[in-house]
Design a protein around this motif. Structure first.
Motif, PDB file in Angstrom:
ATOM      1  N   VAL A   1      15.873  39.152 -45.818  1.00  0.00           N
ATOM      2  CA  VAL A   1      14.928  38.346 -46.338  1.00  0.00           C
ATOM      3  C   VAL A   1      13.685  38.561 -45.436  1.00  0.00           C
ATOM      4  N   SER A   2      12.723  39.096 -45.927  1.00  0.00           N
ATOM      5  CA  SER A   2      11.447  39.283 -45.178  1.00  0.00           C
ATOM      6  C   SER A   2      10.091  39.353 -46.231  1.00  0.00           C
TER       7      SER A   2
ATOM      8  N   GLY B   1      12.078  32.555 -49.939  1.00  0.00           N
ATOM      9  CA  GLY B   1      12.136  31.582 -51.089  1.00  0.00           C
ATOM     10  C   GLY B   1      12.646  32.355 -52.199  1.00  0.00           C
ATOM     11  N   GLY B   2      13.365  33.574 -52.385  1.00  0.00           N
ATOM     12  CA  GLY B   2      13.703  34.418 -53.513  1.00  0.00           C
ATOM     13  C   GLY B   2      15.058  33.999 -53.637  1.00  0.00           C
ATOM     14  N   SER B   3      15.621  34.905 -54.641  1.00  0.00           N
ATOM     15  CA  SER B   3      16.883  34.646 -54.966  1.00  0.00           C
ATOM     16  C   SER B   3      17.863  35.945 -55.002  1.00  0.00           C
ATOM     17  N   LEU B   4      19.039  36.025 -54.723  1.00  0.00           N
ATOM     18  CA  LEU B   4      20.074  37.262 -54.920  1.00  0.00           C
ATOM     19  C   LEU B   4      21.358  36.615 -55.382  1.00  0.00           C
TER      20      LEU B   4
ATOM     21  N   SER C   1      16.564  30.145 -52.584  1.00  0.00           N
ATOM     22  CA  SER C   1      15.899  29.473 -51.484  1.00  0.00           C
ATOM     23  C   SER C   1      16.079  30.305 -50.283  1.00  0.00           C
ATOM     24  N   LEU C   2      16.061  31.584 -50.426  1.00  0.00           N
ATOM     25  CA  LEU C   2      16.531  32.442 -49.319  1.00  0.00           C
ATOM     26  C   LEU C   2      15.502  32.213 -48.091  1.00  0.00           C
ATOM     27  N   LYS C   3      15.886  32.279 -47.027  1.00  0.00           N
ATOM     28  CA  LYS C   3      15.343  32.270 -45.586  1.00  0.00           C
ATOM     29  C   LYS C   3      15.497  33.347 -44.892  1.00  0.00           C
TER      30      LYS C   3
END
Length: 127
Positions: free
Chosen positions: A125-126, A15-18, A87-89
């Motif tokens: 992503v973890s 759910g984060g962003s980069l 919205s990283l998975k």
């Protein structure tokens, strides 16, 4: 020396962003098509997004797996391109590569069309 240098990878929760950056030295990115690719462990490299610039305006395209979540952009003044990833998975975990190629039409997902490649940056992503 003609090269692309990437930065911005790291560890992020689902759910984060980069934002990945890709800066060129020795040549001007503004005249090139730009592609972002990724390679996950045990998988083949796949195209994520590309941007071509032509006299008619150009084309930007995203793989279905990242459409609506990733955005490619350019800052010609900084000779840099970006890949904003939201919205990283966990399935986005991979080494991400930027590439530059001297073409102005057609698909940008064929690796052979690119002349310069970055060294890659790890995105994990973890939770």
């Amino acid at each position: 020396q003609l090269q692309l240098v990437e930065s911005g990878g790291g560890l992020v929760q689902p759910g984060g962003s980069l934002r990945l950056s890709c800066t060129a030295s020795g040549f001007t990115l503004g005249g090139y098509a730009i592609g972002w690719f990724r390679q996950a462990p045990g998988k083949e490299r796949e195209g994520v997004s590309f941007s071509c610039i032509s006299s008619s305006g150009g084309v930007t395209n995203y793989a279905d797996s990242v459409k609506g979540r990733f955005t490619i952009s350019r800052d010609n003044a900084k000779n840099t391109v970006y890949l904003q990833m939201n919205s990283l998975k966990p399935e986005d975990t991979a080494i991400y590569y930027c590439a530059a190629g001297a073409f102005y039409y057609g698909s940008g997902y064929a690796s052979a069309r690119y002349d310069y490649w970055g060294q890659g940056t790890q995105v994990t992503v973890s939770s």
